[in-house]
Design a protein around this motif. Sequence first.
Motif, PDB file in Angstrom:
ATOM      1  N   GLU A 153      38.790  35.890  33.684  1.00 27.99           N
ATOM      2  CA  GLU A 153      39.291  37.194  34.100  1.00 27.99           C
ATOM      3  C   GLU A 153      40.857  37.204  34.317  1.00 27.99           C
ATOM      4  O   GLU A 153      41.584  37.868  33.998  1.00 27.99           O
ATOM      5  CB  GLU A 153      38.725  37.801  35.142  1.00 27.99           C
ATOM      6  N   THR A 245      32.830  39.956  29.762  1.00 29.10           N
ATOM      7  CA  THR A 245      34.182  40.343  29.928  1.00 29.10           C
ATOM      8  C   THR A 245      34.928  39.654  28.510  1.00 29.10           C
ATOM      9  O   THR A 245      35.713  40.461  27.649  1.00 29.10           O
ATOM     10  CB  THR A 245      35.053  39.886  30.863  1.00 29.10           C
TER      11      THR A 245
ATOM     12  N   GLN B 240      35.901  40.001  40.442  1.00 25.92           N
ATOM     13  CA  GLN B 240      35.862  39.994  38.827  1.00 25.92           C
ATOM     14  C   GLN B 240      35.077  41.160  38.167  1.00 25.92           C
ATOM     15  O   GLN B 240      35.067  41.075  37.012  1.00 25.92           O
ATOM     16  CB  GLN B 240      35.291  38.501  38.608  1.00 25.92           C
ATOM     17  N   PHE B 242      33.629  43.947  36.153  1.00 21.71           N
ATOM     18  CA  PHE B 242      34.259  44.513  34.909  1.00 21.71           C
ATOM     19  C   PHE B 242      33.381  45.211  34.429  1.00 21.71           C
ATOM     20  O   PHE B 242      33.473  46.623  33.897  1.00 21.71           O
ATOM     21  CB  PHE B 242      34.797  43.522  34.015  1.00 21.71           C
ATOM     22  N   ASP B 246      33.150  49.198  33.159  1.00 20.64           N
ATOM     23  CA  ASP B 246      33.283  49.491  31.559  1.00 20.64           C
ATOM     24  C   ASP B 246      31.878  50.365  31.017  1.00 20.64           C
ATOM     25  O   ASP B 246      31.921  51.241  30.355  1.00 20.64           O
ATOM     26  CB  ASP B 246      33.110  48.216  30.822  1.00 20.64           C
ATOM     27  N   PHE B 265      42.241  44.226  31.825  1.00 21.48           N
ATOM     28  CA  PHE B 265      41.822  44.625  30.618  1.00 21.48           C
ATOM     29  C   PHE B 265      42.617  45.462  29.822  1.00 21.48           C
ATOM     30  O   PHE B 265      42.312  45.352  28.466  1.00 21.48           O
ATOM     31  CB  PHE B 265      40.226  44.560  30.697  1.00 21.48           C
TER      32      PHE B 265
END
Lengths: 310, 306
Positions: A153, A245, B240, B242, B246, B265
């Motif tokens: 990340e 990710t 972290q 995400f 999303d 991102f």
Amino acid sequence: MAIDTHAPRLDETGRHRRLRLRRRGSARWSGRPGVRARWAKNAGWYIFLTALSLLVLYPIWMTIVRAISTPLPYIDEGQPLWWVRPQWDIFWRAFTLGDMGRAFFISAIMTTVIVVAQVLTSVLAAYAFAFLEFPLKRLMFVVVIATLMLPIEVTLIANVKTIREVAWLGVDSIQSLSAPFLATAFGIFLIRQGFMGVPKDLRDAATLDGFGHMGFLWRVAVPVARPIIASFIVVSFLSAWNQYTWPRAVTETSSWNTVQIALREVSTTRVDQLNIGFAAAIVAALPILAILIIFQRHLIRGLTAGAVKG
Amino acid sequence: MSTEVQAEAGEHAAPAPRRHRTSRRTREALVGYLFLVPSLVIFGAFFFYPFGRLIWLGLHQQNRTGTATRWVGIEQYGEVLGGEEFSQGLWHSVQYLIYTVPLGLVLGLLLAVAAHRRLKGIKIFQTIFASTVASSVAVASVIFFVLINPQVGKFGRVSWLDLENPDSALFAVSLSSVWQNLGLTFIIVLAGLQAIPDEIIEASILDGFGPVRRFFRVTVPLIAPTLLFLVVVLSIFALQAFAQIDILTQGGPAGSTETLVFKIFNLQQPAKQPIGSILAVGLFGVTMIVSLGQFMILERRVHYGN
């Protein structure tokens, strides 16, 4: 089978218990039934545990019901706990329809590449740290530790740039999906621990028998550390299969979606086709669920590594 | 035993000449580095080089195609790290941490304590409690999509789970993480509980400790290292986060679920990369501070036994 202790045992609530037989390895995990037929006294615990189980399983159950039901009639019925106009072939259709089958294929290849590479690189590095002396060994170890502070990340933007710049990587490829994960500090630490359990006698004997480093590594060290390597493989598989990710960042066309990325499509699907996405989520979790059940012991050893002392 | 004797005998029988020994040492060093090279290449190319590159990018500006860069200096760090983008993203990430870590830890502890007893069939309950470990972040997000999506979710209209309300959206998303991490938390806490020697529990009972007092005064201090480990791991997971965002909210409504990683991102276009890079360096710093801080604060209160 080994007798665990000779003293009368007390359980959490302080009642005396008979001797407990403990099988090596799995016993830590499975609380073995002590006295038979305490059903009545334990009823309270069973009710409590069942309630907790229902709470944990409720979200999964609702997703299964939702996947099986025909979407619009299910919503019209007010979203009951049971399915409405079930479509039993939905799991198969989720797998074969559209990109999902391909996504499974890509996930499988990516995961295999990552797991195999991680085992190879980690075994070699762990061997160097466990058995060999070389200059700057401590510094090299610090370098390995430092990678733990640089998760994907953090380095995402720069790594994606690298992928785009280097011709033989490039977005939408197995190389780019797996490249940053071909080595891992976790694997090096874990397997090094396993190697340090190789008795010195065994090393000396191997040297005497004329084993070189490669011979000793593959014929002695790896077999001895096999349980730990197995634990590492299970955890490595789990994290590679489940990652999100990074694959999302290096995938541009949907035909290169991994399973996890393909699941994202539920957020843009029409309501009457949502059941396919829900079924896909269940199917996506199945390989890991199978591992959880088959390799439970290895998974737990891998996950708890570092967390529990002794 | 016999191998040891043999080995010693072997050494005595053939004392290696000095030159031969040095060459063997060199050879050993060579083999060592040869074995390290594969890992070091990956670490260099995908961990250290990109980190250096982030720092470098943060000192520059880029045009829209990324073909030209211009030095702007360290001031850009001050501007970005002091700016709204970073503080907003950081606040959302910290909120996410506050929502997920204590709740997840307490629930995991509850499951582990409940399942840490000798009952017939306890293994079934243990497997059920561990089962969420099989779900990835994406799977957990889809599962919670079923529950809390505003259009089709069963609880989509419950006010404190409303994904369309900026005040509740992040909390609603965070529940998917709490649920998903339950399995891992349960497994690790249970292993910690099972590592407690029975004698200690027995002694505390003899000392007249009741179940509640025993739990807080004996059990919790003894599994404190395990709990500390979990606090660190769960905090890093939270920072972290995400995929949940999303899939469930895409950062909305009104940017209220844009965590630091979500922002990073979405700052990947060449012209925005310098800003994204500084946010990433900021994320690195925050992660370090959180994990070091937790260690320093909690370490003093942790009993490592031995």
